[in-house]
Design an enzyme around this catalytic site. Sequence first.
Site, PDB file in Angstrom:
ATOM      1  N   THR A 272       0.827  -1.202   0.000  1.00 37.45           N
ATOM      2  CA  THR A 272       0.000   0.000   0.000  1.00 37.45           C
ATOM      3  C   THR A 272       0.862   1.252   0.000  1.00 37.45           C
ATOM      4  O   THR A 272       2.056   1.208   0.294  1.00 37.45           O
ATOM      5  CB  THR A 272      -0.887   0.071   1.251  1.00 37.45           C
ATOM      6  OG1 THR A 272      -0.047   0.315   2.396  1.00 37.45           O
ATOM      7  CG2 THR A 272      -1.691  -1.183   1.451  1.00 37.45           C
ATOM      8  N   ASP A 273       0.236   2.370  -0.292  1.00 34.10           N
ATOM      9  CA  ASP A 273       0.863   3.661  -0.027  1.00 34.10           C
ATOM     10  C   ASP A 273       0.697   3.952   1.470  1.00 34.10           C
ATOM     11  O   ASP A 273      -0.101   3.307   2.166  1.00 34.10           O
ATOM     12  CB  ASP A 273       0.216   4.760  -0.872  1.00 34.10           C
ATOM     13  CG  ASP A 273       1.192   5.891  -1.190  1.00 34.10           C
ATOM     14  OD1 ASP A 273       2.151   6.077  -0.413  1.00 34.10           O
ATOM     15  OD2 ASP A 273       0.995   6.573  -2.199  1.00 34.10           O
ATOM     16  N   CYS A 274       1.447   4.915   1.943  1.00 34.98           N
ATOM     17  CA  CYS A 274       1.469   5.208   3.382  1.00 34.98           C
ATOM     18  C   CYS A 274       0.092   5.660   3.875  1.00 34.98           C
ATOM     19  O   CYS A 274      -0.459   6.646   3.377  1.00 34.98           O
ATOM     20  CB  CYS A 274       2.510   6.289   3.659  1.00 34.98           C
ATOM     21  SG  CYS A 274       2.705   6.694   5.393  1.00 34.98           S
ATOM     22  N   GLY A 275      -0.458   4.925   4.832  1.00 37.07           N
ATOM     23  CA  GLY A 275      -1.739   5.301   5.422  1.00 37.07           C
ATOM     24  C   GLY A 275      -2.954   4.972   4.592  1.00 37.07           C
ATOM     25  O   GLY A 275      -4.078   5.366   4.938  1.00 37.07           O
ATOM     26  N   ALA A 276      -2.776   4.233   3.499  1.00 35.56           N
ATOM     27  CA  ALA A 276      -3.899   3.966   2.594  1.00 35.56           C
ATOM     28  C   ALA A 276      -4.979   3.108   3.234  1.00 35.56           C
ATOM     29  O   ALA A 276      -6.172   3.271   2.934  1.00 35.56           O
ATOM     30  CB  ALA A 276      -3.389   3.306   1.315  1.00 35.56           C
TER      31      ALA A 276
END
Length: 745
Positions: A272-276
């Site tokens: 994932t992207d950060c915090g997704a």
Amino acid sequence: MTLEEKAGQLVQPFGWQIYEHKDGEIKLTDLFKEQVQSGGIGSLYGVLRADPWTGVTLETGLSPREGAEAVNEIQRYAIENSRLGIPILIGEECSHGHMAIGATVFPVPLSLGSTWNVELYREMCRAVARETRSQGGAVTYSPVLDVVRDPRWGRTEECFGEDAYLIGEMAVASVEGLQGERLDGEDSVAATLKHFVGYGSSEGGRNAGPVHMGRRELLEVDLLPFRKAVAAGAASIMPAYNEIDGVPCTTNEELLDGILRGVWGFDGMVITDCGAIDMLASGHDVAEDGRDAAIQAIRAGIDMEMSGVMFGKHLVEAVRSGQLEEEVLNQAARRVLTLKFRLGLFEQPYADPARAERVIGSTEHVELARQLASEGIVLLKNEGGVLPLSAGAGKIAVIGPNADVGYNQLGDYTSPQPRSTVTTVLGGIRSKLAGTPEQVLYAPGCRINGDSREGFDVALSCAEQADTVVMVVGGSSARDFGEGTIDLRTGASKVTGNAESDMDCGEGIDRMNLSLSGVQLELIQEIHKLGKPLVVVYINGRPIAEPWIDEHADAILEAWYPGQEGGHAVADILFGDVNPSGRLTISVPKHVGQLPVYYNGKRSRGKRYLENDSQPRYSFGYGLSYTEFNYSNLKVESETIDTDGTTKVTVEVTNVGDRAGAEVVQLYISDVASTVTRPAKELKGFRKVFLQPGETQTVEFQVGSEQLQYIGRDYKPVVEPGEFRVHVGKNVNDTLSANLFVREG
């Protein structure tokens, strides 16, 4: 493996938070040690990352040698103090250079795209991989393959441009360069393709906003670069934050399982992207809580959570409570472990500190950064041949907020830099005229942002004394590196407790317009009144729409964010030591009201507004040179081919000027009549050729199904019989044309 050990492999904490660096010593935190002993940590994000977000500075950060030693300390503890001894996957940011102290800062991708030099970019990716792996970094979160549809978006600088074909060519070069011949090589890192997908088409150009896109456009345009990069062997992929038609990419099973793994056969890791995952429950609101979000994500095909806590907090209990099947957890852990094996981490988890010290920031890499910056600079205007400048042409006033602020030319995702590492435009010009320093005058004039005009008088006085004025203006993606600000009257650094931010671009910095920020235009207009030859140099991360400058400046250079060697590169162009060969990969509008203005829109988009036509100020593929190139004898070898056939297209290109130079020869295809509506022209090939004065070269392209196909009514690729037009030339609006007929084969 226990459930805890499997889930641990999917967890990726922030790497810079798991150690303390004091007096040259690395001390691992107790929390990190506890996590390793209780089930393990699969990966760490940004162990070597340094920037204002991490809080890691030049003073507190790790040198190249220390970075390698720190990674070794981390790996040693993880291997020796966990039950299974599994090494940690070290993930790093490397969009235009490893985001670590001492690493070479190359131009941003928008500049790299403007080189149209795939081979040179591949060489850069090899250099980035070499620097990153030498410190123990094993996976990078690049390349960015987003297709830009609205340049108001702050992350435009991170992208190669607006054309999927060109992005696809750069994507393949990136995978080949970063991953090398084998992933377990000492100069190889795993490439992570991002942001999958449609991230560059967000509503209103707002970061991570909703995307309104039909399935055909998605398959034909935005997915194309990813498909090519997956076919080239990309090891990892990162879904985008955005939703498409109501479904967040993080949980889009059709994308992650159906297309990516099912149709394309991707067998790598998805992170994932950060915090997704947090966004699923708080932002997209498609999950009831964190556990629901984590379960949805891993079921959709997510293998690792970047820098979040949802997987570590919820997955084990979700399996034990029966909410999640253990085989889903097994599958994700298997993919993570497979990547570690492919990278050779089990055989060689440690870095060589001496090699890191030798490789990182090497002279060879710095020279490469300068060449890339030079080839990415686009000459937009050169009225009366004011450029190149002559070293004996009198005094030169270098004026503007980007003339001597190093961080302003580096772009986002950049680590702290010693002043000696970055050559500004002022520094580059002074270097050219080192024998006569009195020739060069300087005044900042104003800041990027703000309405202060206190530097105007000094700038005007400076310009009055000069024979030529070089205005260095544009934008900034520089975050607060603690450099303070500058005195607008003297140009000296001024550190205060209330330093003003000049940042008007970068991640999360989306704009409503494309004009120059602050009072930059006003400063240029005041200096123009003096009647001196006026050269404008843009240092920026997105296109600038300033009709007044387009009309009144004598020459305009678009340098984008050219990296640490940018000042030398700009000076090389200004003084003619390098002939400009950059070409635009993104259309520059006359006015923000024209957006979207990308070149390959549909024929039915319309030709004008009440106030003006719909054509951009500077079109896709455009760029001037200090010489002239002539195109002739465009030939299509077989004017009629079968639907599965191929023909050769040739054109003669001649340098008819008196300087050697490089030309970007561009091939476009038009489908005259089709079952589904098509763009008027689409880029389907390009070659960058270097020609001496008077030299002619025959440039060849192959045209077949790959160039002629599109996504048909059944959402499958098709080549339809009928008439096509083949266009070859300098840019999308300046080409020679020939007919090609396709029959049922």
